[in-house]
Design a protein around this motif. Sequence first.
Motif, PDB file in Angstrom:
ATOM      1  N   ILE A 113       1.726  12.327 -21.255  1.00  0.00           N
ATOM      2  CA  ILE A 113       0.758  12.714 -20.225  1.00  0.00           C
ATOM      3  C   ILE A 113      -0.385  11.699 -20.173  1.00  0.00           C
ATOM      4  N   THR A 114      -0.874  11.332 -21.348  1.00  0.00           N
ATOM      5  CA  THR A 114      -1.959  10.357 -21.411  1.00  0.00           C
ATOM      6  C   THR A 114      -1.523   9.034 -20.776  1.00  0.00           C
ATOM      7  N   GLN A 115      -0.312   8.592 -21.079  1.00  0.00           N
ATOM      8  CA  GLN A 115       0.192   7.344 -20.498  1.00  0.00           C
ATOM      9  C   GLN A 115       0.339   7.468 -18.989  1.00  0.00           C
ATOM     10  N   ASN A 116       0.846   8.588 -18.530  1.00  0.00           N
ATOM     11  CA  ASN A 116       1.016   8.788 -17.085  1.00  0.00           C
ATOM     12  C   ASN A 116      -0.330   8.822 -16.371  1.00  0.00           C
ATOM     13  N   GLU A 117      -1.326   9.422 -17.008  1.00  0.00           N
ATOM     14  CA  GLU A 117      -2.655   9.440 -16.402  1.00  0.00           C
ATOM     15  C   GLU A 117      -3.208   8.020 -16.322  1.00  0.00           C
ATOM     16  N   LYS A 118      -2.969   7.235 -17.369  1.00  0.00           N
ATOM     17  CA  LYS A 118      -3.427   5.839 -17.356  1.00  0.00           C
ATOM     18  C   LYS A 118      -2.706   5.063 -16.256  1.00  0.00           C
ATOM     19  N   ASP A 119      -1.376   5.271 -16.155  1.00  0.00           N
ATOM     20  CA  ASP A 119      -0.597   4.595 -15.103  1.00  0.00           C
ATOM     21  C   ASP A 119      -1.109   4.973 -13.720  1.00  0.00           C
ATOM     22  N   ARG A 120      -1.453   6.242 -13.557  1.00  0.00           N
ATOM     23  CA  ARG A 120      -1.950   6.702 -12.261  1.00  0.00           C
ATOM     24  C   ARG A 120      -3.281   6.041 -11.948  1.00  0.00           C
ATOM     25  N   GLU A 121      -4.153   5.955 -12.957  1.00  0.00           N
ATOM     26  CA  GLU A 121      -5.437   5.291 -12.749  1.00  0.00           C
ATOM     27  C   GLU A 121      -5.226   3.826 -12.377  1.00  0.00           C
ATOM     28  N   ASP A 122      -4.280   3.172 -13.054  1.00  0.00           N
ATOM     29  CA  ASP A 122      -3.962   1.776 -12.734  1.00  0.00           C
ATOM     30  C   ASP A 122      -3.438   1.656 -11.308  1.00  0.00           C
ATOM     31  N   ALA A 123      -2.578   2.596 -10.908  1.00  0.00           N
ATOM     32  CA  ALA A 123      -2.027   2.578  -9.557  1.00  0.00           C
ATOM     33  C   ALA A 123      -3.125   2.814  -8.525  1.00  0.00           C
TER      34      ALA A 123
ATOM     35  N   LYS B 168      -6.282   2.102  -8.917  1.00  0.00           N
ATOM     36  CA  LYS B 168      -7.099   0.891  -8.904  1.00  0.00           C
ATOM     37  C   LYS B 168      -6.410  -0.198  -8.083  1.00  0.00           C
ATOM     38  N   ARG B 169      -5.111  -0.352  -8.277  1.00  0.00           N
ATOM     39  CA  ARG B 169      -4.326  -1.345  -7.529  1.00  0.00           C
ATOM     40  C   ARG B 169      -4.347  -1.015  -6.039  1.00  0.00           C
TER      41      ARG B 169
ATOM     42  N   ASP C 231      -6.697   0.633  -4.448  1.00  0.00           N
ATOM     43  CA  ASP C 231      -8.033   0.307  -3.930  1.00  0.00           C
ATOM     44  C   ASP C 231      -8.182  -1.192  -3.693  1.00  0.00           C
ATOM     45  N   GLU C 232      -7.665  -2.007  -4.610  1.00  0.00           N
ATOM     46  CA  GLU C 232      -7.734  -3.457  -4.443  1.00  0.00           C
ATOM     47  C   GLU C 232      -6.950  -3.904  -3.212  1.00  0.00           C
ATOM     48  N   LEU C 233      -5.765  -3.370  -3.064  1.00  0.00           N
ATOM     49  CA  LEU C 233      -4.936  -3.727  -1.906  1.00  0.00           C
ATOM     50  C   LEU C 233      -5.582  -3.268  -0.608  1.00  0.00           C
ATOM     51  N   TYR C 234      -6.195  -2.108  -0.639  1.00  0.00           N
ATOM     52  CA  TYR C 234      -6.843  -1.594   0.567  1.00  0.00           C
ATOM     53  C   TYR C 234      -8.022  -2.476   0.946  1.00  0.00           C
TER      54      TYR C 234
ATOM     55  N   SER D  56       0.836  -1.205   0.000  1.00  0.00           N
ATOM     56  CA  SER D  56       0.000   0.000   0.000  1.00  0.00           C
ATOM     57  C   SER D  56       0.866   1.248   0.000  1.00  0.00           C
ATOM     58  N   ASN D  57       1.911   1.271   0.815  1.00  0.00           N
ATOM     59  CA  ASN D  57       2.818   2.424   0.863  1.00  0.00           C
ATOM     60  C   ASN D  57       3.516   2.633  -0.475  1.00  0.00           C
ATOM     61  N   VAL D  58       3.966   1.537  -1.086  1.00  0.00           N
ATOM     62  CA  VAL D  58       4.637   1.625  -2.382  1.00  0.00           C
ATOM     63  C   VAL D  58       3.673   2.175  -3.429  1.00  0.00           C
ATOM     64  N   ALA D  59       2.419   1.704  -3.400  1.00  0.00           N
ATOM     65  CA  ALA D  59       1.427   2.185  -4.353  1.00  0.00           C
ATOM     66  C   ALA D  59       1.167   3.675  -4.144  1.00  0.00           C
ATOM     67  N   ASN D  60       1.093   4.091  -2.891  1.00  0.00           N
ATOM     68  CA  ASN D  60       0.883   5.527  -2.593  1.00  0.00           C
ATOM     69  C   ASN D  60       2.060   6.351  -3.097  1.00  0.00           C
ATOM     70  N   GLU D  61       3.278   5.885  -2.866  1.00  0.00           N
ATOM     71  CA  GLU D  61       4.461   6.610  -3.309  1.00  0.00           C
ATOM     72  C   GLU D  61       4.488   6.703  -4.840  1.00  0.00           C
ATOM     73  N   ARG D  62       4.135   5.624  -5.483  1.00  0.00           N
ATOM     74  CA  ARG D  62       4.122   5.629  -6.949  1.00  0.00           C
ATOM     75  C   ARG D  62       3.067   6.592  -7.471  1.00  0.00           C
ATOM     76  N   ALA D  63       1.902   6.604  -6.835  1.00  0.00           N
ATOM     77  CA  ALA D  63       0.842   7.535  -7.238  1.00  0.00           C
ATOM     78  C   ALA D  63       1.306   8.972  -7.054  1.00  0.00           C
TER      79      ALA D  63
END
Length: 161
Positions: free
Chosen positions: A123-133, A135-136, A138-141, A15-22
């Motif tokens: 930018i579009t790719q980064n926004e997609k990556d952020r959405e994926d992060a 989502k990930r 939320d799943e982990l939480y 969860s911490n890693v996902a937050n840092e990546r976001a």
Amino acid sequence: MEKLREKISHLREESNVANERADSLEATVKQLMDERTEREQEIISLQNRITRLEEEAEVREKQLDDAKEIQKNSEASLNESDVIMKKVDTLQEKYDEVEIQLRESQKETHRLDLENEKLNRVITQNEKDREDADKRYDELYEKYLKVKEDLDETIKALDDI
């Protein structure tokens, strides 16, 4: 019990890693948006410059045409013709310089357009990556809450024993 704690600890780390990546992705998106704004302003500036150069080129071309017309219609002495020819040559040189500047400005504008498109894709790719992060995360939480609930039930069951 120890495995459960390790699993909870592992989920917290994920969860911490996902937050840092976001957070990192948000910073990258902001930086790219700032760069994009700079590029857009630079494009506008270059477009204005191109417009001014085109107008100047038109003026110079008209002056050149006028000078050529004067040269054709002139019945003045040879000296006056020489002066006019020099002016025509000077105007032609200036026209050529302006034309070169115009081509360079157009090339620069094209390069900036390509770079702007590239940045938009990033930018579009980064926004997609952020959405994926997100989502990930939320799943982990949700997994974390389920594991916590299971742990609480286990602890309660152990306490009841």
